[in-house]
Design a protein around this motif. Sequence first.
Motif, PDB file in Angstrom:
ATOM      1  N   THR A 102      -4.295   1.920   2.611  1.00 43.47           N
ATOM      2  CA  THR A 102      -3.737   1.174   3.746  1.00 43.47           C
ATOM      3  C   THR A 102      -4.008  -0.312   3.567  1.00 43.47           C
ATOM      4  O   THR A 102      -3.404  -1.136   4.252  1.00 43.47           O
ATOM      5  CB  THR A 102      -4.342   1.634   5.087  1.00 43.47           C
ATOM      6  N   ARG A 140      -9.267   0.945   1.503  1.00 42.19           N
ATOM      7  CA  ARG A 140      -9.146   1.936   2.589  1.00 42.19           C
ATOM      8  C   ARG A 140      -7.957   2.847   2.284  1.00 42.19           C
ATOM      9  O   ARG A 140      -6.864   2.358   1.961  1.00 42.19           O
ATOM     10  CB  ARG A 140      -8.938   1.220   3.926  1.00 42.19           C
ATOM     11  N   ASP A 178       5.396  10.429   4.237  1.00 42.58           N
ATOM     12  CA  ASP A 178       6.435   9.453   4.558  1.00 42.58           C
ATOM     13  C   ASP A 178       7.756  10.229   4.585  1.00 42.58           C
ATOM     14  O   ASP A 178       7.784  11.428   4.304  1.00 42.58           O
ATOM     15  CB  ASP A 178       6.459   8.357   3.466  1.00 42.58           C
ATOM     16  N   LYS A 218      -5.203   5.977   3.033  1.00 41.87           N
ATOM     17  CA  LYS A 218      -4.332   6.416   4.122  1.00 41.87           C
ATOM     18  C   LYS A 218      -4.802   7.782   4.622  1.00 41.87           C
ATOM     19  O   LYS A 218      -4.945   8.725   3.818  1.00 41.87           O
ATOM     20  CB  LYS A 218      -2.895   6.514   3.592  1.00 41.87           C
ATOM     21  N   PRO A 234       0.817  -1.223   0.000  1.00 41.08           N
ATOM     22  CA  PRO A 234       0.000   0.000   0.000  1.00 41.08           C
ATOM     23  C   PRO A 234       0.849   1.272   0.000  1.00 41.08           C
ATOM     24  O   PRO A 234       1.909   1.317   0.617  1.00 41.08           O
ATOM     25  CB  PRO A 234      -0.785  -0.108   1.309  1.00 41.08           C
TER      26      PRO A 234
END
Lengths: 399, 505
Positions: B72, B86, B205, B88, B68
């Motif tokens: 997610t 789903r 990230d 993030k 992913p």
Amino acid sequence: MRLLAVLLLVGCGSAPEATGPTLPESWLEAVIREPARFEQLLVQTPREGWVALHAHDATTAYDAFDGPNPAVRRARARAAWELGRVHEVLGSLHVEVERAYHTESAKRPGGADAEAPAHLAAANACEDLAGADALGERLSAHRAARESADPTALLEQASRPVQRSSEPAAHTWFDPCLHTSLAHVWDQRALVDLDATRWSEASAWADGELESTLFAAWLDRTDLRRTLDAERSPGSFAAMSPATRALGLPDRVPGDPDAARAEVRALDEALDTWRERLAIEAPAEGATLQGELGLFARFRQEWLLARATWALEEGEALEALALLEAARDVTARDVGPANSPRLFALLAAARFGAGREREALDALHPLSEPFPEILGLRERLGDLTVLRGLTRTGDSKEN
Amino acid sequence: MRRHLMPWMLGGALLLAGATTAEPLRYAEDRAPPIVNPLFTTTMSEARLAELVFEGLFTDDAKLSSTPRLATGLDLAEDRMSAVVRLKPGVTWQDGESFTAEDVAFTVAAMKEESTASTERGRVQFIQEVEVIDDLTVKLTFEREEYAPEDKLHFKVLPAHRFEGTAVKRSDAFRTQPIGTGPYRVKRFNDDNSITLAKFDQYHDSTRIDEITMREVADKNYQSKLLLYESLEALVRVLPRDLATLQADRKVELYPYQTNSWWYVGFQNNRAPFDDERVREALTLLVDIDALLAPIGTGEVVSGPFVTSSPYYNHEVKRPKPDARKAAELLTAAGFAKSGDYWSRDGKPLTLKLTAQENLETAQDVVIALQSQLQSQGIKVEPTFLGTAEWKAKVWRERDFDAVLSQWSFDRSEDVTEQFHSEGKFNFGHYANAEVDALLDQAKDTSDPQAKKALLREVHAKVADDHPMIFLWTLDSYSAISRRVRKVVIHPFYFFTWSREWELK
């Protein structure tokens, strides 16, 4: 062929007195400082064998090193050892490919390959062949080859699948144990020539002169003896050699590709210094031999292969990959003096271990000509590559 | 490009002297992408840049399994006909807006929209419907059963709020003001065609290099020099003839970058006289491909539309060898006669108008050598070199050419459907063979890897037999990256997928 040309130059002059090596006594020093020793080796043992071994054609070398002379037998063992290592890597890779195929097959759209469990069972039994029933009639060829140390019958069948079916689609399944058996055969042959039944007993190897070390990853006989005593797996012989480490290499950091690259840099610097020193101190014939035969490049690649094997044995594929990419001479795409078959086999294994099965196929490709028996491994790896891509949408771009 | 060389070298010297601190990672492309919009990505340079700016719901992990990224995870329905994805939380677009399920729905709709004419449309055809459940949940309904839909959800997601509707045009302002969720945002397009990308501070990230600059260096001969002078940190593709120099340099690491690429001369199959298979085969037999390849570097001649290491490559198909006598027979059978120095029909000499891209590496060398070879055999060759915009117009849209010299690169799926299916979007040469269409369709549908291999090997044989192209070669391809760049792992196709892990020392 380059070796043959260079040999004509050797022995035409006497070496000036050198100031004495400050780096380890080694086959490199022996050949470059004392080319007469090299010439003597080529008189005592078949030179065409050394020409072939230099060109990474171990099969031809094995045949050329024919005779009862202990030095010739040691040289022949070197060729057999090399073939054993190539097939050992390929054998292990083929088994891993079968395992991965089995795992992936279970996730396959439309259901798993019904034959995959039997194929996996056979692959898992490659080492001792117990339970490799899926090999059918091929099983007796394996046993015969291992007992007689003669690969001929196995090789004759290598391009034919063990199983072929036509429903629901044309399916073939090639022998996953072929390379494991070939590794057994060649190791057996090497050990016979060394009057041993296992590597740690092969002291005759380390008793030899230049024939035991020329073109090898181990620098000298002490290095070889130490590695034999340590009962390392044969592929990683000399990988932990104190003699090489003493060149100034940093300690290994397992699993770290950047640290592996730093190790390569340190090795390169050390070899540069060593080569430059020898260029000054060695006689002209020795310098010619070094230049024409690429002796330092040869040692570098051999040692990096041993070092990469060590990493692979510990499951560190990315570390091995960093070492192997550095070991490869990118200007030569095929097997030859610049790149050994073992390099390509190890590259394939490391790429596979890193999850790059498609790129592993690239690495196997140069082996197709010198080792046509890899057809089965290529096909199965190809099956796995296709299987893993079935659920993907392809992408293509210009340039 | 010579005019750029000196200032860059000077820049390298200053860097060596330690005159600057926060250094960018500078990489070279032969051509700067004229637009940055993943809906219209047609070249590798565009794909690489898009990889830095945009993201998909899923991406490849280091072992090339789907993992992913903007999602997610997903829940696949029992009947495999739908999945709930789903998303993030906390992801923002580079303009500060929140990333939501509406963006996913918009992207799929825009890619599928006929009038958008997205080159990526094929990547979302498996999706029948998108339903936004809430801001962070989206339900995808599929055209048929899907076993691992995450493998197909790698397409780049676009910000709905930056477009007026799902009918997106190449000329929309977005092309020069791209907004993604990726680790880098486009900071500016520079006068020298370079593009500066800055680290996206709100990225969801970590990213370790502050700035990346894409340099256009049209003259590939200079690229390696710039790397050696430390005026670049990365060369995406090294010219084969530069490999020895770069391998010997202690400041550079080489990384294999095999993108399953092959070169070809593609005919316009519906334009006389190239609509005649005999003429196409004759031209193939008049070309000495080995001689063309020799000055380019190390590579391998291919006999069809796959690289030689591919599981789909049909090794039974032998590469054509030059055969002037057979070529003469074919041309004669096609109504041509040799009068004087040239083959002619109805008083017109057989002329090949060969189009190539200005900035395709070494294309000029190949074209000149090809021209020389064919002219010596009585075929006139009129070369034309086009810039990027003209190429896209002439070749991609208008399909107005006799023959093109180009290169295709494939990801590991090596799916040639778009190039050889009669309805393929990249089938610029109007190649059509109903049997090949059927084989490609079956190959796409089968879940049996051995069957797929067999089908595509048959495609190889049939396509080679039809001679829609002169298949040339696949080159050994390497990237060269400064040793100052650490933790480098390059994606075998998109190159920059894991660049957020890279460090510049």
